[in-house]
Motif scaffolding. Sequence first.
Motif, short mmCIF file in Angstrom:
data_model
loop_
_atom_site.label_atom_id
_atom_site.label_comp_id
_atom_site.label_asym_id
_atom_site.label_seq_id
_atom_site.Cartn_x
_atom_site.Cartn_y
_atom_site.Cartn_z
N UNK A 138 29.35 41.00 38.00
CA UNK A 138 28.58 41.26 39.19
C UNK A 138 28.88 40.17 40.19
N UNK A 139 28.66 40.46 41.44
CA UNK A 139 28.86 39.48 42.48
C UNK A 139 27.84 38.35 42.34
N UNK A 140 28.19 37.17 42.81
CA UNK A 140 27.34 36.01 42.63
C UNK A 140 26.59 35.63 43.90
N UNK A 171 35.97 31.17 46.78
CA UNK A 171 35.90 29.91 47.50
C UNK A 171 34.90 28.90 46.97
N UNK A 172 34.09 28.39 47.88
CA UNK A 172 33.13 27.34 47.53
C UNK A 172 32.10 27.81 46.51
N UNK A 173 31.73 29.09 46.57
CA UNK A 173 30.75 29.61 45.61
C UNK A 173 31.35 29.59 44.21
N UNK A 174 32.58 30.03 44.06
CA UNK A 174 33.26 30.00 42.76
C UNK A 174 33.36 28.57 42.24
N UNK A 175 33.76 27.66 43.11
CA UNK A 175 33.88 26.25 42.72
C UNK A 175 32.54 25.71 42.24
N UNK A 225 32.93 32.80 35.48
CA UNK A 225 33.10 33.15 36.89
C UNK A 225 34.58 33.24 37.22
N UNK A 226 34.92 34.17 38.09
CA UNK A 226 36.30 34.35 38.52
C UNK A 226 36.30 34.98 39.91
N UNK A 227 37.45 34.88 40.58
CA UNK A 227 37.59 35.56 41.87
C UNK A 227 38.36 36.86 41.70
N UNK A 228 38.67 37.22 40.45
CA UNK A 228 39.44 38.44 40.20
C UNK A 228 39.04 39.02 38.85
N UNK A 229 38.41 40.18 38.85
CA UNK A 229 37.94 40.80 37.60
C UNK A 229 39.09 41.18 36.68
N UNK A 230 40.28 41.35 37.22
CA UNK A 230 41.43 41.72 36.40
C UNK A 230 42.16 40.53 35.79
N UNK A 231 41.71 39.33 36.12
CA UNK A 231 42.42 38.13 35.68
C UNK A 231 41.65 37.36 34.62
N UNK A 232 41.21 37.94 33.61
CA UNK A 232 40.66 37.21 32.46
C UNK A 232 39.38 36.45 32.66
N UNK A 233 39.26 35.58 33.65
CA UNK A 233 38.12 34.68 33.75
C UNK A 233 36.77 35.34 33.63
N UNK A 234 36.45 36.23 34.53
CA UNK A 234 35.13 36.86 34.49
C UNK A 234 35.07 37.96 33.45
N UNK A 235 36.13 38.73 33.32
CA UNK A 235 36.14 39.82 32.37
C UNK A 235 37.41 39.70 31.55
N UNK A 236 37.29 39.28 30.30
CA UNK A 236 38.45 39.12 29.43
C UNK A 236 39.07 40.45 29.07
N UNK A 237 40.29 40.41 28.58
CA UNK A 237 41.01 41.65 28.26
C UNK A 237 40.35 42.42 27.14
#
Length: 83
Positions: free
Chosen positions: A1-3, A27-31, A53-65
């Motif tokens: 979900x968005x933060x 950006x600053x929110x993610x940091x 937290x991640x800036x890209x749902x497809x890139x592992x961080x927020x949602x793992x594979x």
Amino acid sequence: MGAGAIGGFFAARLAKAGHDVSVLARGATLFAIDKRGLTLQSDGQTIHTRPRASDNANRGGAVGSDSQINFISGSAGVIKLPI
């Protein structure tokens, strides 16, 4: 979900209830979330959590594979302009 304000509220509440929570931010929110986590102050109580937290749902961080998404929250802020 968005933060943002609404997503952050639900993320903190869901994490407090024991759910595995991930958020999307930029950006600053993610940091800030990476560095300090999320803190919700509401109804006289403070909830602090450290969601993924991640800036890209497809890139592992927020949602793992290997993750399963059970809930997605979407909302938009509205600015009322004088007419």
